[in-house]
Design a protein around this motif. Structure first.
Motif, PDB file in Angstrom:
ATOM      1  N   HIS A   5       0.685  -1.003   0.106  1.00  0.00           N
ATOM      2  CA  HIS A   5      -0.002   0.139   0.049  1.00  0.00           C
ATOM      3  C   HIS A   5       0.409   1.259   0.268  1.00  0.00           C
ATOM      4  CE1 HIS A   5      -3.852  -1.641   1.621  1.00  0.00           C
ATOM      5  NE2 HIS A   5      -3.842  -2.602   0.453  1.00  0.00           N
ATOM      6  N   LEU A   6       2.601   1.580   0.454  1.00  0.00           N
ATOM      7  CA  LEU A   6       2.790   2.545   0.827  1.00  0.00           C
ATOM      8  C   LEU A   6       2.915   2.811  -1.089  1.00  0.00           C
ATOM      9  CD1 LEU A   6       4.246   4.467   2.824  1.00  0.00           C
ATOM     10  CD2 LEU A   6       6.604   2.571   2.297  1.00  0.00           C
ATOM     11  N   GLU A   7       2.952   1.572  -1.698  1.00  0.00           N
ATOM     12  CA  GLU A   7       3.767   2.778  -3.444  1.00  0.00           C
ATOM     13  C   GLU A   7       2.828   3.477  -4.021  1.00  0.00           C
ATOM     14  OE1 GLU A   7       5.393  -0.691  -4.880  1.00  0.00           O
ATOM     15  OE2 GLU A   7       7.141  -1.049  -3.384  1.00  0.00           O
ATOM     16  N   ASN A   8       1.294   2.352  -3.830  1.00  0.00           N
ATOM     17  CA  ASN A   8       0.758   2.900  -4.467  1.00  0.00           C
ATOM     18  C   ASN A   8      -0.408   4.450  -3.251  1.00  0.00           C
ATOM     19  OD1 ASN A   8      -0.007   0.746  -6.024  1.00  0.00           O
ATOM     20  ND2 ASN A   8      -1.481  -0.046  -4.038  1.00  0.00           N
ATOM     21  N   THR A   9      -0.117   4.590  -2.019  1.00  0.00           N
ATOM     22  CA  THR A   9      -0.319   6.205  -1.303  1.00  0.00           C
ATOM     23  C   THR A   9       0.482   7.006  -1.902  1.00  0.00           C
ATOM     24  OG1 THR A   9      -1.352   4.913   0.605  1.00  0.00           O
ATOM     25  CG2 THR A   9      -1.133   7.006   0.705  1.00  0.00           C
ATOM     26  N   LEU A  10       2.066   7.216  -2.541  1.00  0.00           N
ATOM     27  CA  LEU A  10       2.753   7.672  -2.664  1.00  0.00           C
ATOM     28  C   LEU A  10       2.758   8.212  -4.166  1.00  0.00           C
ATOM     29  CD1 LEU A  10       5.937   6.418  -1.483  1.00  0.00           C
ATOM     30  CD2 LEU A  10       4.885   7.961  -0.301  1.00  0.00           C
ATOM     31  N   SER A  11       2.174   6.995  -4.510  1.00  0.00           N
ATOM     32  CA  SER A  11       1.723   7.678  -6.697  1.00  0.00           C
ATOM     33  C   SER A  11       0.255   8.078  -6.499  1.00  0.00           C
ATOM     34  CB  SER A  11       1.574   5.899  -7.056  1.00  0.00           C
ATOM     35  OG  SER A  11       2.240   5.641  -6.974  1.00  0.00           O
ATOM     36  N   CYS A  12      -0.205   8.221  -5.664  1.00  0.00           N
ATOM     37  CA  CYS A  12      -1.688   8.932  -5.473  1.00  0.00           C
ATOM     38  C   CYS A  12      -1.145  10.359  -5.256  1.00  0.00           C
ATOM     39  CB  CYS A  12      -2.357   8.386  -4.520  1.00  0.00           C
ATOM     40  SG  CYS A  12      -3.400   7.250  -5.662  1.00  0.00           S
ATOM     41  N   LEU A  13      -0.067  10.096  -3.803  1.00  0.00           N
ATOM     42  CA  LEU A  13       0.507  11.851  -3.391  1.00  0.00           C
ATOM     43  C   LEU A  13       0.671  12.959  -3.815  1.00  0.00           C
ATOM     44  CD1 LEU A  13       1.035  10.866   0.409  1.00  0.00           C
ATOM     45  CD2 LEU A  13      -1.258  13.054  -0.082  1.00  0.00           C
ATOM     46  N   LYS A  14       1.873  11.505  -4.692  1.00  0.00           N
ATOM     47  CA  LYS A  14       2.478  12.471  -6.255  1.00  0.00           C
ATOM     48  C   LYS A  14       1.588  13.334  -7.418  1.00  0.00           C
ATOM     49  CE  LYS A  14       6.732  10.462  -4.713  1.00  0.00           C
ATOM     50  NZ  LYS A  14       7.213   8.922  -4.699  1.00  0.00           N
ATOM     51  N   ALA A  15       0.512  12.315  -7.077  1.00  0.00           N
ATOM     52  CA  ALA A  15      -0.223  12.966  -8.155  1.00  0.00           C
ATOM     53  C   ALA A  15      -0.936  13.627  -8.084  1.00  0.00           C
ATOM     54  CB  ALA A  15      -1.076  12.131  -9.017  1.00  0.00           C
ATOM     55  N   GLY A  16      -0.769  14.485  -6.877  1.00  0.00           N
ATOM     56  CA  GLY A  16      -1.888  15.185  -6.289  1.00  0.00           C
ATOM     57  C   GLY A  16      -3.583  14.829  -6.067  1.00  0.00           C
ATOM     58  N   LYS A  17      -3.600  13.544  -5.950  1.00  0.00           N
ATOM     59  CA  LYS A  17      -4.671  13.440  -4.911  1.00  0.00           C
ATOM     60  C   LYS A  17      -4.722  12.639  -3.550  1.00  0.00           C
ATOM     61  CE  LYS A  17      -5.689  10.136  -9.499  1.00  0.00           C
ATOM     62  NZ  LYS A  17      -6.398  11.596  -9.798  1.00  0.00           N
ATOM     63  N   ALA A  18      -6.140  13.546  -3.207  1.00  0.00           N
ATOM     64  CA  ALA A  18      -6.133  13.532  -1.328  1.00  0.00           C
ATOM     65  C   ALA A  18      -6.142  12.029  -1.459  1.00  0.00           C
ATOM     66  CB  ALA A  18      -7.277  14.088  -1.422  1.00  0.00           C
ATOM     67  N   VAL A  19      -5.375  11.484  -0.873  1.00  0.00           N
ATOM     68  CA  VAL A  19      -6.027  10.127   0.044  1.00  0.00           C
ATOM     69  C   VAL A  19      -6.384  10.011   1.885  1.00  0.00           C
ATOM     70  CG1 VAL A  19      -4.434   8.443   0.815  1.00  0.00           C
ATOM     71  CG2 VAL A  19      -3.462   9.352  -1.517  1.00  0.00           C
ATOM     72  N   LEU A  20      -7.019   8.491   1.999  1.00  0.00           N
ATOM     73  CA  LEU A  20      -8.088   8.496   2.591  1.00  0.00           C
ATOM     74  C   LEU A  20      -7.336   6.949   2.832  1.00  0.00           C
ATOM     75  CD1 LEU A  20      -9.742   8.914   5.522  1.00  0.00           C
ATOM     76  CD2 LEU A  20     -11.307   7.911   3.916  1.00  0.00           C
ATOM     77  N   CYS A  21      -6.480   6.843   3.705  1.00  0.00           N
ATOM     78  CA  CYS A  21      -5.370   5.379   4.116  1.00  0.00           C
ATOM     79  C   CYS A  21      -5.836   4.295   5.208  1.00  0.00           C
ATOM     80  CB  CYS A  21      -4.006   5.815   3.965  1.00  0.00           C
ATOM     81  SG  CYS A  21      -3.165   3.985   3.579  1.00  0.00           S
ATOM     82  N   GLU A  22      -6.451   2.722   4.759  1.00  0.00           N
ATOM     83  CA  GLU A  22      -6.539   2.245   5.865  1.00  0.00           C
ATOM     84  C   GLU A  22      -5.765   2.362   6.899  1.00  0.00           C
ATOM     85  OE1 GLU A  22      -9.222   0.413   8.339  1.00  0.00           O
ATOM     86  OE2 GLU A  22      -9.326   0.813   6.345  1.00  0.00           O
ATOM     87  N   LYS A  23      -6.216   2.495   7.924  1.00  0.00           N
ATOM     88  CA  LYS A  23      -5.069   2.277   9.648  1.00  0.00           C
ATOM     89  C   LYS A  23      -4.601   0.325   9.823  1.00  0.00           C
ATOM     90  CE  LYS A  23      -8.004  -0.311  11.792  1.00  0.00           C
ATOM     91  NZ  LYS A  23      -7.629  -2.052  11.833  1.00  0.00           N
ATOM     92  N   PRO A  24      -3.750   0.902   9.871  1.00  0.00           N
ATOM     93  CA  PRO A  24      -2.620   1.179  10.621  1.00  0.00           C
ATOM     94  C   PRO A  24      -2.367   2.126   8.946  1.00  0.00           C
ATOM     95  CG  PRO A  24      -1.884  -0.563  10.780  1.00  0.00           C
ATOM     96  CD  PRO A  24      -3.681  -0.731  10.571  1.00  0.00           C
ATOM     97  N   PHE A  25      -1.652   3.591   8.867  1.00  0.00           N
ATOM     98  CA  PHE A  25      -1.257   3.799   7.604  1.00  0.00           C
ATOM     99  C   PHE A  25      -0.307   3.101   6.992  1.00  0.00           C
ATOM    100  CE2 PHE A  25      -1.828   8.778   8.056  1.00  0.00           C
ATOM    101  CZ  PHE A  25      -2.808   9.481   7.142  1.00  0.00           C
ATOM    102  N   THR A  26       0.848   2.692   8.167  1.00  0.00           N
ATOM    103  CA  THR A  26       2.204   2.106   7.360  1.00  0.00           C
ATOM    104  C   THR A  26       2.334   0.571   8.053  1.00  0.00           C
ATOM    105  OG1 THR A  26       3.017   3.798   8.064  1.00  0.00           O
ATOM    106  CG2 THR A  26       3.284   3.525   6.317  1.00  0.00           C
TER     107      THR A  26
END
Length: 255
Positions: A5-26
């Motif tokens: 999930h870390l890579e997917n979340t990073l990709s979204c953030l770098k693309a400027g997409k807001a992220v709500l990430c399931e707990k625990p975050f990482t």
């Protein structure tokens, strides 16, 4: 907190997409620092999906705790447990997929303790493990500011009360079974009849979390004032400390 999930979340953030990430975050604080840094560098919204934080039941508990009617917080007992037969292919028992009781369900008692009483000043604890070295149960004691003590328990090997009981100088609050969902709470004041608050829900109450994200985005915020990234970082650091004390390891801990 699936390892990919870390890579997917990073990709979204770098693309400027807001992220709500399931707990625990990482999986650990090192990974979370990367996420938070990336969100801030890209000026994009990021929040951990701890849905319990936004429920009307949890908000009512905080309102009562902050109202001075109860006095100082003294003790907190919280647990979460259910029977899940051991199966090494199930995600909760698979170390490669971040399996284990602490990160999946122990996080809830830890969360309510931090929400009510702040970060622990010291932690005592132990975990018990399955044959494939995944933690199935844990018992924790936090010493927190103002002489608060939190006793926290979680398990996958038996159904458990799954309540949170919060004691103050002038009374106590019981968050009833499966307290992480919108269950009733009862206020017990010394010398008075108990007062029960109910929060009837058509579902589990996940929509409160979604509404918070939408209201933050509408207001142009990059994090939630109710669940700021600082809180999530403190929670992750606490989980890291517990894991160290209890001997819970994941491959992601090796940089």
């Amino acid at each position: 907190h699936h390892p990919f999930h870390l890579e997917n979340t990073l990709s979204c953030l770098k693309a400027g997409k807001a992220v709500l990430c399931e707990k625990p975050f990482t999986m650990n604080s090192r990974e979370l620092e990367i996420l938070v840094k990336t969100a801030r560098e890209n000026d994009v919204f990021l929040m951990e999906a701890i849905w319990t934080r936004f429920l009307p039941s949890t908000r009512k508990v905080l309102e009562l705790a902050n109202s001075d009617v109860l006095g100082n917080l003294l003790n907190l007992y919280a647990d979460f447990g259910f029977l899940l037969d051991f199966d090494p292919t199930h995600r909760l028992y698979d170390p490669a997929r971040g399996g284990g009781a602490l990160l999946d369900i122990g996080i809830y008692p830890v969360f309510i303790s931090l929400l009510m009483g702040g970060l622990p000043e010291s932690i005592t604890g132990n975990a018990r493990f399955t044959e494939n070295k995944v933690d199935h149960s844990g018992n924790l004691l936090f010493e927190q500011a103002n002489a608060l003590r939190s006793s926290l328990n979680y398990t996958l090997v038996t159904d458990a009360p799954t309540e949170a009981n919060i004691m103050f100088e002038k009374g106590w609050i019981r968050m009833e079974s499966w307290w992480l969902t919108p269950t009733p709470i009862t206020l017990h004041m010394h010398g008075k009849d108990p007062e029960r608050f109910e929060f009837p829900e058509p579902g589990n109450g996940y929509h409160y979390e979604a509404a918070e994200v939408m209201s933050c985005l509408d207001a142009g915020l990059k994090e939630s004032p109710m669940l700021p990234l600082e809180f999530s970082m403190g929670l992750m650091q606490t989980l890291d400390s517990i894991r160290k004390i209890c001997g819970i390891h994941y491959q992601q801990d090796n940089p």
